[in-house]
Write a protein that holds these residues in place. Structure first.
Motif, PDB file in Angstrom:
ATOM      1  N   LEU A   1       3.439  -4.320   3.487  1.00 59.75           N
ATOM      2  CA  LEU A   1       4.297  -3.169   3.234  1.00 59.75           C
ATOM      3  C   LEU A   1       3.413  -1.948   3.013  1.00 59.75           C
ATOM      4  CD1 LEU A   1       6.868  -1.632   2.317  1.00 59.75           C
ATOM      5  CD2 LEU A   1       6.605  -2.729   0.085  1.00 59.75           C
ATOM      6  N   ALA A   2       3.679  -0.877   3.748  1.00 57.55           N
ATOM      7  CA  ALA A   2       2.890   0.348   3.610  1.00 57.55           C
ATOM      8  C   ALA A   2       3.822   1.544   3.661  1.00 57.55           C
ATOM      9  CB  ALA A   2       1.850   0.450   4.724  1.00 57.55           C
ATOM     10  N   VAL A   3       3.723   2.389   2.654  1.00 55.54           N
ATOM     11  CA  VAL A   3       4.597   3.569   2.591  1.00 55.54           C
ATOM     12  C   VAL A   3       3.778   4.797   2.222  1.00 55.54           C
ATOM     13  CG1 VAL A   3       6.764   4.524   1.774  1.00 55.54           C
ATOM     14  CG2 VAL A   3       6.423   2.045   1.717  1.00 55.54           C
ATOM     15  N   VAL A   4       3.532   5.638   3.214  1.00 53.41           N
ATOM     16  CA  VAL A   4       3.081   7.022   3.035  1.00 53.41           C
ATOM     17  C   VAL A   4       4.023   7.800   3.932  1.00 53.41           C
ATOM     18  CG1 VAL A   4       1.194   8.665   3.187  1.00 53.41           C
ATOM     19  CG2 VAL A   4       0.698   6.257   2.672  1.00 53.41           C
ATOM     20  N   ASP A   5       4.991   8.451   3.335  1.00 55.50           N
ATOM     21  CA  ASP A   5       6.199   8.814   4.086  1.00 55.50           C
ATOM     22  C   ASP A   5       6.695  10.212   3.738  1.00 55.50           C
ATOM     23  OD1 ASP A   5       8.353   8.478   5.785  1.00 55.50           O
ATOM     24  OD2 ASP A   5       9.507   7.252   4.377  1.00 55.50           O
ATOM     25  N   PRO A   6       5.926  11.246   4.124  1.00 55.84           N
ATOM     26  CA  PRO A   6       6.414  12.602   3.820  1.00 55.84           C
ATOM     27  C   PRO A   6       7.716  12.948   4.526  1.00 55.84           C
ATOM     28  CG  PRO A   6       4.462  12.662   5.223  1.00 55.84           C
ATOM     29  CD  PRO A   6       4.604  11.257   4.759  1.00 55.84           C
TER      30      PRO A   6
ATOM     31  N   THR B   1       0.856  -1.184   0.000  1.00 59.32           N
ATOM     32  CA  THR B   1       0.000   0.000   0.000  1.00 59.32           C
ATOM     33  C   THR B   1       0.895   1.236   0.000  1.00 59.32           C
ATOM     34  OG1 THR B   1      -1.696  -1.161   1.282  1.00 59.32           O
ATOM     35  CG2 THR B   1      -1.803   1.250   1.240  1.00 59.32           C
ATOM     36  N   THR B   2       0.667   2.153  -0.943  1.00 61.05           N
ATOM     37  CA  THR B   2       1.502   3.350  -1.031  1.00 61.05           C
ATOM     38  C   THR B   2       0.691   4.536  -1.550  1.00 61.05           C
ATOM     39  OG1 THR B   2       2.230   3.288  -3.345  1.00 61.05           O
ATOM     40  CG2 THR B   2       3.371   1.819  -1.824  1.00 61.05           C
ATOM     41  N   ASP B   3       1.339   5.706  -1.511  1.00 55.92           N
ATOM     42  CA  ASP B   3       0.821   6.886  -2.199  1.00 55.92           C
ATOM     43  C   ASP B   3       1.667   7.193  -3.433  1.00 55.92           C
ATOM     44  OD1 ASP B   3       3.153   7.753  -0.947  1.00 55.92           O
ATOM     45  OD2 ASP B   3       2.299   9.639  -0.203  1.00 55.92           O
ATOM     46  N   PHE B   4       2.377   6.183  -3.941  1.00 54.42           N
ATOM     47  CA  PHE B   4       3.373   6.382  -4.992  1.00 54.42           C
ATOM     48  C   PHE B   4       2.794   6.491  -6.395  1.00 54.42           C
ATOM     49  CE2 PHE B   4       6.896   3.834  -2.591  1.00 54.42           C
ATOM     50  CZ  PHE B   4       7.052   4.885  -1.712  1.00 54.42           C
ATOM     51  N   GLY B   5       1.601   5.954  -6.636  1.00 55.64           N
ATOM     52  CA  GLY B   5       1.180   5.711  -8.004  1.00 55.64           C
ATOM     53  C   GLY B   5       1.711   4.372  -8.488  1.00 55.64           C
ATOM     54  N   ALA B   6       1.326   3.997  -9.710  1.00 52.25           N
ATOM     55  CA  ALA B   6       1.570   2.637 -10.177  1.00 52.25           C
ATOM     56  C   ALA B   6       3.049   2.315 -10.385  1.00 52.25           C
ATOM     57  CB  ALA B   6       0.799   2.400 -11.478  1.00 52.25           C
ATOM     58  N   ALA B   7       3.806   3.210 -11.008  1.00 55.21           N
ATOM     59  CA  ALA B   7       5.169   2.861 -11.417  1.00 55.21           C
ATOM     60  C   ALA B   7       6.083   2.602 -10.226  1.00 55.21           C
ATOM     61  CB  ALA B   7       5.746   3.958 -12.307  1.00 55.21           C
TER      62      ALA B   7
END
Length: 277
Positions: A77-82, A21-27
């Motif tokens: 795995l979860a990355v929302v990391d300002p 899970t992320t806020d990265f977008g697909a790529a």
């Protein structure tokens, strides 16, 4: 809300399960999933979401809390990391259910851990052997978190990653209740434009007493109906309902409450009893 827990048969599965899970977008999310797949080729890797709003730690935390209890026991795995690249710690958390949660220590992981039986153990990810050889200052998802996720899926003991710590809790704004009034923060707008609020049905009852479905309230000057579901009000009309996460939410039947009320994450909604106006 009663949350499901894994059966013994599910725990005994031989192919490790990984969610991302992320806020990265697909790529960029695909790169992280690929790192996991290279290090742990037997793992089943599922991207839960790559569409968390940018930098929205609360939104990501609420998604994880709501979703992970319905997923297989595994490594998440979860990355929302300002705060990537700052002194905030990269961590892995073992839960009471037996899952591992991997990500930044910024509050993102703790609500989900609590929904999965609580934090049983948490460690800082500082072992260089369990990272990629070169670690960038801006892509810890690829260089630290994805390798740690894969190594945990491969069975590496959590104790090998680094020292223990108490993970940082998520700070959520508290609702304010008075007689005939409830003020709550918007935690996030969902994909349909519904505004998920930092309050629950118990706060509604504290402010207004027992409410039957169909009762009308005022939300920032707009009349809204307390309803079980969107179809209980006419198309285009607003409603107050209990979201599937168990929180109060403002919605519009076949429309967007975010647009109707002009609110986004961090905004304040004040509900009033029109019978007292």
């Amino acid at each position: 809300m009663t949350l499901p827990f894994a059966s013994a048969d599910e725990r005994a599965g031989t192919s490790p399960y990984v969610s991302v899970t992320t806020d990265f977008g697909a790529a960029y999310t695909g790169v992280c999933a690929g790192v996991v797949a290279r290090i742990a080729p037997d793992a089943r890797v599922q991207v839960l979401s790559d569409e968390v709003s940018k930098y929205a730690v609360i939104e990501g935390a609420m998604l994880l809390r709501q979703a992970l209890p319905y997923l297989p026991v595994g490594v998440h795995l979860a990355v929302v990391d300002p705060g990537v690249g700052t002194p905030r710690h990269p961590v892995a958390v073992r839960t009471g259910r037996g899952d591992f949660l991997v990500g930044p220590d910024n509050g993102l992981l703790v609500p989900a851990a609590e929904a999965l039986g609580g934090v049983a153990e948490a460690r800082i990810l500082e072992n260089p052997r369990l990272r990629l050889p070169t670690v960038s200052s801006t892509f810890h998802g690829r260089d630290i978190f994805a390798p740690a996720t894969a190594h945990l899926a491969n069975g590496v003991p959590l104790a090998e990653f680094g020292p223990e710590l108490a993970p940082t809790p998520l700070e959520l704004p508290e609702p304010r209740t008075g007689e005939g009034e409830l003020s709550a923060s918007v935690l996030y707008p969902d994909d349909f434009g519904s505004l998920i609020l930092g309050a629950g049905p118990q706060d509604l009852a504290a402010a207004f007493g027992p409410l039957e479905y169909g009762a009308e309230l005022e939300a920032d000057g707009v009349r809204v109906r307390w309803a079980a579901t969107f179809g209980a009000v006419p198309e285009g009309e607003p409603l107050l309902f209990t979201d599937s996460s168990g929180r109060l939410a403002l919605g519009v039947n076949l429309g967007s409450a975010a647009a109707r009320f002009g609110l986004s994450a961090g905004g304040i909604v004040t509900l009033r009893d029109i019978r007292r106006s």
